[in-house]
Scaffold this active site. Structure first.
Site, PDB file in Angstrom:
ATOM      1  CE1 TYR A 169       1.741  26.995   4.280  1.00 51.95           C
ATOM      2  CE2 TYR A 169      -0.035  25.426   4.702  1.00 51.95           C
ATOM      3  CZ  TYR A 169       0.383  26.678   4.297  1.00 51.95           C
ATOM      4  OH  TYR A 169      -0.550  27.620   3.911  1.00 51.95           O
ATOM      5  CE  LYS A 208       0.640  29.659   6.409  1.00 48.78           C
ATOM      6  NZ  LYS A 208       0.823  31.122   6.268  1.00 48.78           N
TER       7      LYS A 208
HETATM    8  P1  NAD Z   1       0.619  33.166  -3.441  1.00 46.77           P
HETATM    9  O1  NAD Z   1       1.756  32.270  -3.790  1.00 46.77           O
HETATM   10  O2  NAD Z   1      -0.320  33.601  -4.488  1.00 46.77           O
HETATM   11  O3  NAD Z   1       1.162  34.440  -2.659  1.00 46.77           O
HETATM   12  C1  NAD Z   1       2.220  34.402  -1.753  1.00 46.77           C
HETATM   13  C2  NAD Z   1       3.006  35.676  -1.881  1.00 46.77           C
HETATM   14  O4  NAD Z   1       4.022  35.696  -0.866  1.00 46.77           O
HETATM   15  C3  NAD Z   1       3.714  35.825  -3.228  1.00 46.77           C
HETATM   16  O5  NAD Z   1       3.458  37.109  -3.751  1.00 46.77           O
HETATM   17  C4  NAD Z   1       5.176  35.648  -2.883  1.00 46.77           C
HETATM   18  O6  NAD Z   1       6.061  36.369  -3.730  1.00 46.77           O
HETATM   19  C5  NAD Z   1       5.203  36.184  -1.462  1.00 46.77           C
HETATM   20  N1  NAD Z   1       6.350  35.739  -0.684  1.00 46.77           N
HETATM   21  C6  NAD Z   1       6.885  34.491  -0.624  1.00 46.77           C
HETATM   22  N2  NAD Z   1       7.952  34.478   0.178  1.00 46.77           N
HETATM   23  C7  NAD Z   1       8.108  35.738   0.643  1.00 46.77           C
HETATM   24  C8  NAD Z   1       9.045  36.375   1.503  1.00 46.77           C
HETATM   25  N3  NAD Z   1      10.057  35.672   2.061  1.00 46.77           N
HETATM   26  N4  NAD Z   1       8.907  37.698   1.765  1.00 46.77           N
HETATM   27  C9  NAD Z   1       7.888  38.401   1.199  1.00 46.77           C
HETATM   28  N5  NAD Z   1       6.976  37.864   0.386  1.00 46.77           N
HETATM   29  C10 NAD Z   1       7.094  36.545   0.097  1.00 46.77           C
HETATM   30  O7  NAD Z   1      -0.169  32.362  -2.295  1.00 46.77           O
HETATM   31  P2  NAD Z   1      -1.567  32.584  -1.561  1.00 46.77           P
HETATM   32  O8  NAD Z   1      -2.325  31.336  -1.754  1.00 46.77           O
HETATM   33  O9  NAD Z   1      -2.175  33.885  -1.900  1.00 46.77           O
HETATM   34  O10 NAD Z   1      -1.068  32.582  -0.052  1.00 46.77           O
HETATM   35  C11 NAD Z   1      -1.164  33.697   0.812  1.00 46.77           C
HETATM   36  C12 NAD Z   1      -1.134  33.193   2.245  1.00 46.77           C
HETATM   37  O11 NAD Z   1      -2.283  32.379   2.487  1.00 46.77           O
HETATM   38  C13 NAD Z   1       0.066  32.326   2.577  1.00 46.77           C
HETATM   39  O12 NAD Z   1       0.514  32.615   3.893  1.00 46.77           O
HETATM   40  C14 NAD Z   1      -0.491  30.923   2.520  1.00 46.77           C
HETATM   41  O13 NAD Z   1       0.246  30.017   3.293  1.00 46.77           O
HETATM   42  C15 NAD Z   1      -1.877  31.159   3.066  1.00 46.77           C
HETATM   43  N6  NAD Z   1      -2.861  30.143   2.752  1.00 46.77           N
HETATM   44  C16 NAD Z   1      -3.187  29.862   1.458  1.00 46.77           C
HETATM   45  C17 NAD Z   1      -4.150  28.882   1.207  1.00 46.77           C
HETATM   46  C18 NAD Z   1      -4.558  28.517  -0.182  1.00 46.77           C
HETATM   47  O14 NAD Z   1      -5.273  27.508  -0.354  1.00 46.77           O
HETATM   48  N7  NAD Z   1      -4.172  29.258  -1.201  1.00 46.77           N
HETATM   49  C19 NAD Z   1      -4.755  28.204   2.265  1.00 46.77           C
HETATM   50  C20 NAD Z   1      -4.395  28.523   3.573  1.00 46.77           C
HETATM   51  C21 NAD Z   1      -3.458  29.507   3.801  1.00 46.77           C
END
Ligand code: NAD
Length: 249
Positions: A155, A159
């Site tokens: 991951y 990223k």
């Molecule tokens: P989340 O799980 O709430 O949302 C992720 C969304 O992506 C979901 O709606 C899921 O259905 C969708 N998804 C997954 N695979 C997919 C695909 N192949 N095609 C289309 N959609 C797809 O997670 P989040 O925490 O809101 O994460 C959003 C972004 O932020 C991600 O890229 C995650 O890596 C990044 N991020 C999150 C955090 C955290 O702490 N939550 C920290 C750093 C980065």
């Protein structure tokens, strides 16, 4: 209104408590017309309806190039252009280096990194044609500090790849007046992290965050709004940290 009449695609924005959904709400509130792309078409359509009139939600697996092209074509056919793209869809997996098997590597890299490339490739021709556009790529603090809390090394690698890809696209498409930037969230309370944090763990994490709180999805949405809007008119190739000070360079 910072996004008046802007056509904005946000991937992975169906998840109720997610960063994508919070970004969709904020973009809609700022006058943007939002197109939510997510794995489940019904959930994406419901999320779009939830935003109010005029928004759309379609099924799209960002790791599938044909699906990215088809969904973007639908947007261009209906609205004539794409002004902003937020590459938010992402998945994580909390495993150690020696536990990463080929299928997990592919899955994590495909959604986070390949998906960012495919959706950008789909949106760029429309942005090039109108000589304007903004692409926002959601990376992670995990890319910068060699691991976050929940993501494995694959991951972090995916990223970090997003950061490199975004900077390279910023350089390539600057002459077309297309800006490409990244956001690096710290620990944000969404479904990705839900239920994985006990009180002791939470306390320990908070000690390492100068602002002494976890992030919420709106914190990240606001950075996306800045980058997508003309407020960031001369900002490209940048990385905006939204981490409460968890990592200070
Ligand atoms: P989340 O799980 O709430 O949302 C992720 C969304 O992506 C979901 O709606 C899921 O259905 C969708 N998804 C997954 N695979 C997919 C695909 N192949 N095609 C289309 N959609 C797809 O997670 P989040 O925490 O809101 O994460 C959003 C972004 O932020 C991600 O890229 C995650 O890596 C990044 N991020 C999150 C955090 C955290 O702490 N939550 C920290 C750093 C980065």
């Amino acid at each position: 209104m910072l996004l008046a009449d802007k056509i904005c695609i946000i991937t992975g924005a169906a998840s109720e408590r997610g960063i994508g959904r919070a970004t969709a709400r904020l973009f809609a509130a700022q006058g943007g017309r939002v197109i939510i792309l997510d794995l489940d078409g019904d959930a994406a359509a419901a999320a779009a309806r939830d935003l109010g009139e005029g928004h759309r939600g379609y099924a799209c697996d960002v790791a599938d190039k044909t699906a990215c092209e088809a969904a973007t074509k639908r947007v261009v056919d209906e609205f004539g252009r794409v002004d902003a793209l937020v590459n938010n869809a992402g998945i994580t997996q909390p495993v150690k280096t020696l536990e990463i098997d080929a299928a997990s590597y592919d899955r994590i890299l495909d959604v986070n990194l390949r998906g960012t490339l495919y959706m950008s490739q789909a949106a760029l021709p429309s942005m090039k044609a109108q000589r304007a556009g903004s692409i926002v790529c959601i990376s992670s603090v995990s890319a910068q500090r060699g691991g976050g809390i929940f993501g494995g090394p694959h991951y972090s690698a995916a990223k970090a790849g997003v950061l490199g890809l975004a900077k390279a696209m910023a350089r390539e498409f600057g002459p077309d007046n297309i800006r490409v930037n990244s956001v690096t969230p710290g620990l944000i309370q969404t479904d990705i992290t839900a239920g994985k944090l006990d009180d002791a763990m939470r306390e320990k994490i908070l000690e390492g965050i100068p602002m002494r709180r976890l992030g919420d999805a709106q914190d990240v949405a606001r950075a996306c709004l800045f980058l997508a809007s003309d407020l960031a008119s001369y900002t490209t190739g940048a990385v905006i940290d939204v981490n409460g000070g968890m990592l200070i360079h």
